[in-house]
Design a protein around this motif. Structure first.
Motif, PDB file in Angstrom:
ATOM      1  N   GLU A 159      33.198  -5.736  41.231  1.00  0.00           N
ATOM      2  CA  GLU A 159      31.728  -5.621  41.638  1.00  0.00           C
ATOM      3  C   GLU A 159      30.933  -6.760  40.904  1.00  0.00           C
ATOM      4  OE1 GLU A 159      28.353  -3.900  42.672  1.00  0.00           O
ATOM      5  OE2 GLU A 159      30.389  -3.307  43.180  1.00  0.00           O
ATOM      6  N   GLU A 160      31.213  -7.457  40.106  1.00  0.00           N
ATOM      7  CA  GLU A 160      30.675  -8.609  39.596  1.00  0.00           C
ATOM      8  C   GLU A 160      30.668  -9.633  40.629  1.00  0.00           C
ATOM      9  OE1 GLU A 160      31.385 -12.221  36.238  1.00  0.00           O
ATOM     10  OE2 GLU A 160      32.808 -10.804  36.508  1.00  0.00           O
ATOM     11  N   LEU A 161      31.788  -9.778  41.462  1.00  0.00           N
ATOM     12  CA  LEU A 161      31.806 -10.852  42.743  1.00  0.00           C
ATOM     13  C   LEU A 161      30.754 -10.325  43.637  1.00  0.00           C
ATOM     14  CD1 LEU A 161      33.155 -13.222  43.729  1.00  0.00           C
ATOM     15  CD2 LEU A 161      35.168 -11.807  44.679  1.00  0.00           C
ATOM     16  N   ARG A 162      30.862  -9.005  44.075  1.00  0.00           N
ATOM     17  CA  ARG A 162      29.801  -8.515  44.886  1.00  0.00           C
ATOM     18  C   ARG A 162      28.122  -8.861  44.636  1.00  0.00           C
ATOM     19  NH1 ARG A 162      33.596  -4.226  44.693  1.00  0.00           N
ATOM     20  NH2 ARG A 162      34.270  -3.759  46.858  1.00  0.00           N
ATOM     21  N   GLU A 163      28.059  -8.777  43.317  1.00  0.00           N
ATOM     22  CA  GLU A 163      26.732  -9.003  42.752  1.00  0.00           C
ATOM     23  C   GLU A 163      26.280 -10.459  42.891  1.00  0.00           C
ATOM     24  OE1 GLU A 163      24.124  -6.977  41.771  1.00  0.00           O
ATOM     25  OE2 GLU A 163      25.419  -5.441  42.485  1.00  0.00           O
ATOM     26  N   ARG A 164      27.465 -11.357  42.372  1.00  0.00           N
ATOM     27  CA  ARG A 164      27.174 -12.797  42.805  1.00  0.00           C
ATOM     28  C   ARG A 164      26.914 -13.071  44.168  1.00  0.00           C
ATOM     29  NH1 ARG A 164      31.778 -16.324  40.900  1.00  0.00           N
ATOM     30  NH2 ARG A 164      30.172 -17.882  41.401  1.00  0.00           N
ATOM     31  N   VAL A 165      27.532 -12.477  45.243  1.00  0.00           N
ATOM     32  CA  VAL A 165      27.075 -12.461  46.659  1.00  0.00           C
ATOM     33  C   VAL A 165      25.796 -12.121  46.941  1.00  0.00           C
ATOM     34  CG1 VAL A 165      27.803 -11.931  48.709  1.00  0.00           C
ATOM     35  CG2 VAL A 165      29.661 -12.630  47.145  1.00  0.00           C
ATOM     36  N   ARG A 166      25.350 -11.058  46.434  1.00  0.00           N
ATOM     37  CA  ARG A 166      24.052 -10.580  46.739  1.00  0.00           C
ATOM     38  C   ARG A 166      22.964 -11.431  45.941  1.00  0.00           C
ATOM     39  NH1 ARG A 166      26.568  -5.321  44.979  1.00  0.00           N
ATOM     40  NH2 ARG A 166      27.192  -4.222  46.891  1.00  0.00           N
ATOM     41  N   ALA A 167      23.244 -11.896  44.876  1.00  0.00           N
ATOM     42  CA  ALA A 167      22.287 -12.883  44.420  1.00  0.00           C
ATOM     43  C   ALA A 167      22.041 -14.106  45.068  1.00  0.00           C
ATOM     44  CB  ALA A 167      22.721 -13.185  42.910  1.00  0.00           C
ATOM     45  N   MET A 168      23.078 -14.795  45.616  1.00  0.00           N
ATOM     46  CA  MET A 168      23.323 -15.941  46.394  1.00  0.00           C
ATOM     47  C   MET A 168      22.511 -15.766  47.720  1.00  0.00           C
ATOM     48  SD  MET A 168      26.675 -18.038  45.845  1.00  0.00           S
ATOM     49  CE  MET A 168      26.976 -18.870  44.278  1.00  0.00           C
ATOM     50  N   PHE A 169      22.678 -14.545  48.341  1.00  0.00           N
ATOM     51  CA  PHE A 169      22.106 -14.514  49.479  1.00  0.00           C
ATOM     52  C   PHE A 169      20.530 -14.085  49.443  1.00  0.00           C
ATOM     53  CE2 PHE A 169      26.004 -14.202  51.925  1.00  0.00           C
ATOM     54  CZ  PHE A 169      25.742 -14.643  53.078  1.00  0.00           C
ATOM     55  N   ALA A 170      20.167 -13.647  48.190  1.00  0.00           N
ATOM     56  CA  ALA A 170      18.871 -13.364  47.932  1.00  0.00           C
ATOM     57  C   ALA A 170      18.140 -14.784  47.658  1.00  0.00           C
ATOM     58  CB  ALA A 170      18.519 -12.551  46.746  1.00  0.00           C
ATOM     59  N   GLU A 171      18.784 -15.671  47.182  1.00  0.00           N
ATOM     60  CA  GLU A 171      18.321 -17.037  46.809  1.00  0.00           C
ATOM     61  C   GLU A 171      18.246 -17.710  48.442  1.00  0.00           C
ATOM     62  OE1 GLU A 171      19.260 -20.743  43.870  1.00  0.00           O
ATOM     63  OE2 GLU A 171      20.723 -19.117  43.976  1.00  0.00           O
ATOM     64  N   MET A 172      19.408 -17.587  49.051  1.00  0.00           N
ATOM     65  CA  MET A 172      19.387 -18.332  50.555  1.00  0.00           C
ATOM     66  C   MET A 172      18.329 -17.790  51.266  1.00  0.00           C
ATOM     67  SD  MET A 172      23.402 -17.838  50.946  1.00  0.00           S
ATOM     68  CE  MET A 172      23.571 -18.191  52.489  1.00  0.00           C
ATOM     69  N   HIS A 173      17.848 -16.621  51.214  1.00  0.00           N
ATOM     70  CA  HIS A 173      16.761 -16.152  52.088  1.00  0.00           C
ATOM     71  C   HIS A 173      15.373 -16.657  51.554  1.00  0.00           C
ATOM     72  CE1 HIS A 173      18.388 -13.329  55.016  1.00  0.00           C
ATOM     73  NE2 HIS A 173      19.173 -13.013  54.200  1.00  0.00           N
ATOM     74  N   GLY A 174      15.274 -16.916  50.244  1.00  0.00           N
ATOM     75  CA  GLY A 174      14.216 -17.435  49.520  1.00  0.00           C
ATOM     76  C   GLY A 174      13.804 -18.709  50.219  1.00  0.00           C
ATOM     77  N   TYR A 175      15.075 -19.605  49.931  1.00  0.00           N
ATOM     78  CA  TYR A 175      14.928 -20.969  50.497  1.00  0.00           C
ATOM     79  C   TYR A 175      14.684 -21.082  51.914  1.00  0.00           C
ATOM     80  CZ  TYR A 175      17.314 -22.883  46.453  1.00  0.00           C
ATOM     81  OH  TYR A 175      17.800 -23.414  44.923  1.00  0.00           O
ATOM     82  N   PHE A 176      15.210 -20.291  52.828  1.00  0.00           N
ATOM     83  CA  PHE A 176      14.876 -20.169  54.141  1.00  0.00           C
ATOM     84  C   PHE A 176      13.352 -19.896  54.511  1.00  0.00           C
ATOM     85  CE2 PHE A 176      15.142 -18.971  58.668  1.00  0.00           C
ATOM     86  CZ  PHE A 176      16.064 -20.036  59.271  1.00  0.00           C
ATOM     87  N   GLN A 177      12.983 -18.979  54.027  1.00  0.00           N
ATOM     88  CA  GLN A 177      11.587 -18.553  54.283  1.00  0.00           C
ATOM     89  C   GLN A 177      10.485 -19.581  53.592  1.00  0.00           C
ATOM     90  OE1 GLN A 177      11.342 -14.736  52.123  1.00  0.00           O
ATOM     91  NE2 GLN A 177      12.724 -13.846  53.595  1.00  0.00           N
ATOM     92  N   ARG A 178      10.884 -20.203  52.674  1.00  0.00           N
ATOM     93  CA  ARG A 178       9.966 -21.476  52.308  1.00  0.00           C
ATOM     94  C   ARG A 178      10.304 -22.527  52.963  1.00  0.00           C
ATOM     95  NH1 ARG A 178      12.074 -21.591  46.459  1.00  0.00           N
ATOM     96  NH2 ARG A 178      10.765 -23.343  46.174  1.00  0.00           N
ATOM     97  N   GLY A 179      11.296 -23.053  53.633  1.00  0.00           N
ATOM     98  CA  GLY A 179      11.762 -24.086  54.076  1.00  0.00           C
ATOM     99  C   GLY A 179      12.152 -25.179  53.320  1.00  0.00           C
ATOM    100  N   TYR A 180      12.721 -24.782  52.065  1.00  0.00           N
ATOM    101  CA  TYR A 180      12.908 -25.554  50.893  1.00  0.00           C
ATOM    102  C   TYR A 180      14.373 -26.240  51.085  1.00  0.00           C
ATOM    103  CZ  TYR A 180      13.843 -26.839  46.003  1.00  0.00           C
ATOM    104  OH  TYR A 180      14.078 -27.328  44.851  1.00  0.00           O
ATOM    105  N   VAL A 181      14.014 -27.678  50.853  1.00  0.00           N
ATOM    106  CA  VAL A 181      15.327 -28.460  50.721  1.00  0.00           C
ATOM    107  C   VAL A 181      15.472 -29.109  49.379  1.00  0.00           C
ATOM    108  CG1 VAL A 181      16.721 -30.488  51.854  1.00  0.00           C
ATOM    109  CG2 VAL A 181      15.217 -28.624  53.376  1.00  0.00           C
ATOM    110  N   PRO A 182      16.314 -28.682  48.661  1.00  0.00           N
ATOM    111  CA  PRO A 182      16.323 -29.222  47.260  1.00  0.00           C
ATOM    112  C   PRO A 182      16.808 -30.654  47.179  1.00  0.00           C
ATOM    113  CG  PRO A 182      17.820 -27.193  47.386  1.00  0.00           C
ATOM    114  CD  PRO A 182      17.340 -27.682  48.756  1.00  0.00           C
ATOM    115  N   LYS A 183      16.420 -31.630  46.417  1.00  0.00           N
ATOM    116  CA  LYS A 183      16.324 -32.773  46.171  1.00  0.00           C
ATOM    117  C   LYS A 183      18.022 -33.014  45.716  1.00  0.00           C
ATOM    118  CE  LYS A 183      12.333 -34.512  44.454  1.00  0.00           C
ATOM    119  NZ  LYS A 183      11.277 -35.101  43.607  1.00  0.00           N
ATOM    120  N   GLY A 184      18.551 -34.193  46.121  1.00  0.00           N
ATOM    121  CA  GLY A 184      20.257 -34.289  46.045  1.00  0.00           C
ATOM    122  C   GLY A 184      20.384 -34.677  44.646  1.00  0.00           C
ATOM    123  N   LYS A 185      21.695 -34.290  44.131  1.00  0.00           N
ATOM    124  CA  LYS A 185      21.992 -34.753  42.697  1.00  0.00           C
ATOM    125  C   LYS A 185      23.568 -35.361  42.794  1.00  0.00           C
ATOM    126  CE  LYS A 185      19.584 -31.292  40.104  1.00  0.00           C
ATOM    127  NZ  LYS A 185      19.540 -30.103  39.280  1.00  0.00           N
TER     128      LYS A 185
END
Length: 224
Positions: A159-185
């Motif tokens: 269940e911990e692994l599932r929650e990490r996946v859900r959190a990542m996809f939520a973050e991915m959707h946020g980036y996609f909707q904003r068209g946000y490209v993080p700076k490189g490190k």
């Protein structure tokens, strides 16, 4: 089940890019940039052989589905599973057109060897979530087959692994909707990135044009 609409689905396999590097994911899935190298070509060939035109076959008590399309409305993602093994079991679920009950066991194929991180494990877990939603079952484990070692690595889908996946996809959707490209490190992982020549992480570290010219031309003042 409520969730994302189909037109908002992201690529399921993108979680591997996202877990490896947020900027890499954004360059590929937002900026639509890609560059082939030996690793990506070998990986494509392995997956092509594995999918084998979306075929299926039976092996004793196991029914195999190759290149099975999957999706999840809760994740807002769709993609394909390399192989899904349906194993005959009294504790399983019914399958349309087949007699008996079956448990579900996804298998992801990778051309290299096991990695230090968990990017492959997260991708497998995302596939398991899709299958659970589609088939109405629980998937406690799956496996990753590595081409270099010719061995399977069993993965417990916690269940911990599932929650990490859900959190990542939520973050991915946020980036996609904003068209946000993080700076490189710039990190040691950059050398293994197929987009290193397009990402140019060294330039992302430079704070000004003058600093770039000084570091490139070896001059103390830009324009000299």
């Amino acid at each position: 089940m409520t969730g994302y609409e189909e037109e908002d689905f992201l690529m399921l396999s993108g979680i591997q890019h996202f877990a490896f590097c947020r900027r890499q994911w954004a360059l590929i899935h937002i900026e639509q940039l890609w560059e082939e190298n030996l690793r990506t070509v070998e990986g494509d060939l392995l997956h092509a052989n594995c999918h084998d035109s979306y075929s299926s076959e039976s092996r004793k008590e196991v029914f195999l589905s190759r290149g099975m399309p999957v999706f999840s409305r809760s994740l807002g993602a769709s993609g394909e599973c390399d192989i899904v093994e349906f194993r005959a079991s009294s504790n399983g679920i019914p399958l349309h057109g087949r007699t008996g009950l079956y448990t579900v066991y996804p298998v992801e194929y990778k051309h290299g060897e096991p990695k230090d991180g968990d990017i492959d494990i997260l991708q497998l877990a995302a596939q398991a979530i899709c299958l659970e939603e589609m088939l109405g079952c629980e998937i406690p484990a799956g496996a990753i087959f590595y081409g270099k070692t010719k061995r399977r690595q069993r993965v417990e889908i916690t269940e911990e692994l599932r929650e990490r996946v859900r959190a990542m996809f939520a973050e991915m959707h946020g980036y996609f909707q904003r068209g946000y490209v993080p700076k490189g490190k710039l990190t040691k992982s950059c050398n293994a990135c197929s987009l290193k020549n397009l990402c140019l992480p060294k330039l992302c570290k430079i704070k000004s044009v003058r600093e770039y010219l000084n570091s490139t031309l070896g001059t103390e003042e830009a324009g000299q």
